[in-house]
Design a protein around this motif. Structure first.
Motif, PDB file in Angstrom:
ATOM      1  N   ILE A 169       0.833  -1.198   0.000  1.00 17.45           N
ATOM      2  CA  ILE A 169       0.000   0.000   0.000  1.00 17.45           C
ATOM      3  C   ILE A 169       0.870   1.251   0.000  1.00 17.45           C
ATOM      4  N   LEU A 170       0.367   2.264  -0.672  1.00 15.84           N
ATOM      5  CA  LEU A 170       0.964   3.600  -0.621  1.00 15.84           C
ATOM      6  C   LEU A 170      -0.148   4.586  -0.301  1.00 15.84           C
ATOM      7  N   SER A 171       0.157   5.541   0.533  1.00 17.29           N
ATOM      8  CA  SER A 171      -0.796   6.603   0.874  1.00 17.29           C
ATOM      9  C   SER A 171      -0.175   7.943   0.536  1.00 17.29           C
ATOM     10  N   PHE A 172      -0.956   8.798  -0.084  1.00 22.86           N
ATOM     11  CA  PHE A 172      -0.494  10.125  -0.457  1.00 22.86           C
ATOM     12  C   PHE A 172      -1.435  11.169   0.142  1.00 22.86           C
ATOM     13  N   TYR A 189     -10.444  17.287   0.908  1.00 19.92           N
ATOM     14  CA  TYR A 189      -9.869  16.210   0.106  1.00 19.92           C
ATOM     15  C   TYR A 189      -8.694  15.645   0.892  1.00 19.92           C
ATOM     16  N   LEU A 190      -8.786  14.372   1.266  1.00 25.14           N
ATOM     17  CA  LEU A 190      -7.764  13.744   2.102  1.00 25.14           C
ATOM     18  C   LEU A 190      -6.535  13.301   1.315  1.00 25.14           C
ATOM     19  N   GLY A 191      -6.746  12.746   0.123  1.00 29.10           N
ATOM     20  CA  GLY A 191      -5.618  12.258  -0.663  1.00 29.10           C
ATOM     21  C   GLY A 191      -5.943  10.956  -1.357  1.00 29.10           C
ATOM     22  N   ASP A 192      -4.890  10.201  -1.658  1.00 27.48           N
ATOM     23  CA  ASP A 192      -5.024   8.986  -2.454  1.00 27.48           C
ATOM     24  C   ASP A 192      -4.373   7.793  -1.758  1.00 27.48           C
ATOM     25  N   ILE A 193      -4.988   6.639  -1.967  1.00 26.65           N
ATOM     26  CA  ILE A 193      -4.453   5.373  -1.470  1.00 26.65           C
ATOM     27  C   ILE A 193      -4.324   4.450  -2.680  1.00 26.65           C
ATOM     28  N   ILE A 194      -3.201   3.773  -2.797  1.00 29.30           N
ATOM     29  CA  ILE A 194      -2.995   2.785  -3.846  1.00 29.30           C
ATOM     30  C   ILE A 194      -2.704   1.458  -3.157  1.00 29.30           C
ATOM     31  N   ILE A 195      -3.442   0.407  -3.551  1.00 30.69           N
ATOM     32  CA  ILE A 195      -3.279  -0.903  -2.926  1.00 30.69           C
ATOM     33  C   ILE A 195      -2.964  -1.943  -4.009  1.00 30.69           C
ATOM     34  N   ASN A 196      -2.007  -2.794  -3.706  1.00 31.82           N
ATOM     35  CA  ASN A 196      -1.532  -3.824  -4.619  1.00 31.82           C
ATOM     36  C   ASN A 196      -2.162  -5.169  -4.255  1.00 31.82           C
ATOM     37  N   TYR A 197      -2.995  -5.708  -5.143  1.00 32.63           N
ATOM     38  CA  TYR A 197      -3.654  -6.980  -4.838  1.00 32.63           C
ATOM     39  C   TYR A 197      -2.652  -8.138  -4.729  1.00 32.63           C
ATOM     40  N   LYS A 198      -1.521  -8.041  -5.397  1.00 36.51           N
ATOM     41  CA  LYS A 198      -0.532  -9.125  -5.383  1.00 36.51           C
ATOM     42  C   LYS A 198       0.072  -9.339  -3.999  1.00 36.51           C
ATOM     43  N   LYS A 199       0.010  -8.313  -3.145  1.00 37.33           N
ATOM     44  CA  LYS A 199       0.612  -8.409  -1.809  1.00 37.33           C
ATOM     45  C   LYS A 199      -0.401  -8.820  -0.739  1.00 37.33           C
ATOM     46  N   ILE A 200      -1.636  -9.076  -1.154  1.00 35.37           N
ATOM     47  CA  ILE A 200      -2.656  -9.500  -0.196  1.00 35.37           C
ATOM     48  C   ILE A 200      -2.743 -11.025  -0.230  1.00 35.37           C
ATOM     49  N   LYS A 201      -2.752 -11.624   0.947  1.00 34.96           N
ATOM     50  CA  LYS A 201      -2.859 -13.085   1.013  1.00 34.96           C
ATOM     51  C   LYS A 201      -4.162 -13.536   0.368  1.00 34.96           C
ATOM     52  N   LYS A 202      -4.083 -14.598  -0.423  1.00 35.64           N
ATOM     53  CA  LYS A 202      -5.242 -15.021  -1.203  1.00 35.64           C
ATOM     54  C   LYS A 202      -5.699 -16.432  -0.827  1.00 35.64           C
ATOM     55  N   HIS A 213      -5.719   1.300   7.145  1.00 35.79           N
ATOM     56  CA  HIS A 213      -4.375   1.784   7.449  1.00 35.79           C
ATOM     57  C   HIS A 213      -4.047   3.003   6.573  1.00 35.79           C
ATOM     58  N   GLY A 214      -4.328   2.902   5.292  1.00 32.64           N
ATOM     59  CA  GLY A 214      -4.085   4.014   4.371  1.00 32.64           C
ATOM     60  C   GLY A 214      -4.914   5.235   4.721  1.00 32.64           C
ATOM     61  N   LEU A 215      -6.157   5.011   5.108  1.00 31.39           N
ATOM     62  CA  LEU A 215      -7.049   6.119   5.485  1.00 31.39           C
ATOM     63  C   LEU A 215      -6.497   6.866   6.699  1.00 31.39           C
ATOM     64  N   VAL A 216      -6.019   6.131   7.682  1.00 36.98           N
ATOM     65  CA  VAL A 216      -5.455   6.766   8.878  1.00 36.98           C
ATOM     66  C   VAL A 216      -4.204   7.574   8.495  1.00 36.98           C
ATOM     67  N   HIS A 217      -3.417   7.067   7.562  1.00 36.32           N
ATOM     68  CA  HIS A 217      -2.276   7.846   7.058  1.00 36.32           C
ATOM     69  C   HIS A 217      -2.743   9.154   6.420  1.00 36.32           C
ATOM     70  N   LEU A 218      -3.862   9.117   5.701  1.00 36.74           N
ATOM     71  CA  LEU A 218      -4.361  10.333   5.060  1.00 36.74           C
ATOM     72  C   LEU A 218      -4.744  11.398   6.079  1.00 36.74           C
ATOM     73  N   PHE A 219      -5.024  10.974   7.299  1.00 37.83           N
ATOM     74  CA  PHE A 219      -5.324  11.920   8.382  1.00 37.83           C
ATOM     75  C   PHE A 219      -4.055  12.399   9.079  1.00 37.83           C
ATOM     76  N   ILE A 235      -6.381   3.594  16.564  1.00 44.67           N
ATOM     77  CA  ILE A 235      -7.395   4.159  15.677  1.00 44.67           C
ATOM     78  C   ILE A 235      -7.845   3.119  14.654  1.00 44.67           C
ATOM     79  N   GLU A 236      -6.883   2.419  14.072  1.00 47.66           N
ATOM     80  CA  GLU A 236      -7.209   1.393  13.077  1.00 47.66           C
ATOM     81  C   GLU A 236      -8.115   0.320  13.679  1.00 47.66           C
TER      82      GLU A 236
END
Length: 153
Positions: A70-73, A92-105, A121-127, A143-144
């Motif tokens: 995940i990346l949070s901006f 406007y809080l920002g952007d979150i990018i999540i990689n499905y390849k890194k999530i356990k499947k 987790h990304g949302l809390v970073h945006l705050f 918080i999470e």
């Protein structure tokens, strides 16, 4: 109120969550009642990607030439955000990018649970919360957990 814009950049996401936009909007409804969000109007975007795109972003913005989960901006610093929250504006809080390849499947349920942990987790970073120091990590984790508990209510 929280408004979210969901962008699916990698169609592999649809194998695990058929309609990510509806999925996240249902989850947002559950957490937005939490006092953490006050009565402001918040906006953010969540981009669902794969390894290639997130690796490029990780290299460009964090100087790490590898994919991540995940990346949070955040659009504002924590200090700027506090001022905006007080003035009761649309934020406007920002952007979150999540990689499905890194999530356990292991299963769709495990995938969705891990996904929920990541976007919260990304949302809390945006705050403006960070986890560089142990005390900041504990605050962020607290918080999470509260927000994740709201998802299960």
């Amino acid at each position: 109120m929280i408004k979210i814009d969901v962008i699916v950049k990698d169609k592999n996401w649809l194998k695990f969550i058929k309609n990510p936009d509806n999925y996240l909007k249902r989850k947002i409804k559950k957490i937005q009642k939490n006092k953490f969000f006050n009565k402001n109007h918040y906006y953010l975007s969540v981009q669902l990607s794969g390894n290639k795109e997130i690796k490029l972003l990780n290299k460009k913005f964090r100087k790490k030439n590898k994919p991540t989960d995940i990346l949070s901006f955040p659009h504002h610093t924590k200090k700027e955000l506090k001022k905006l929250i007080i003035s009761n504006k649309k934020i406007y809080l920002g952007d979150i990018i999540i990689n499905y390849k890194k999530i356990k499947k292991n299963s769709k349920t495990v995938f969705k649970n891990r996904f929920d942990i990541l976007w919260i987790h990304g949302l809390v970073h945006l705050f403006g919360y960070e986890h560089q120091k142990d005390r900041h990590y504990k605050k962020m984790l607290y918080i999470e957990k509260k927000l994740l508990n709201n998802l299960n209510d």
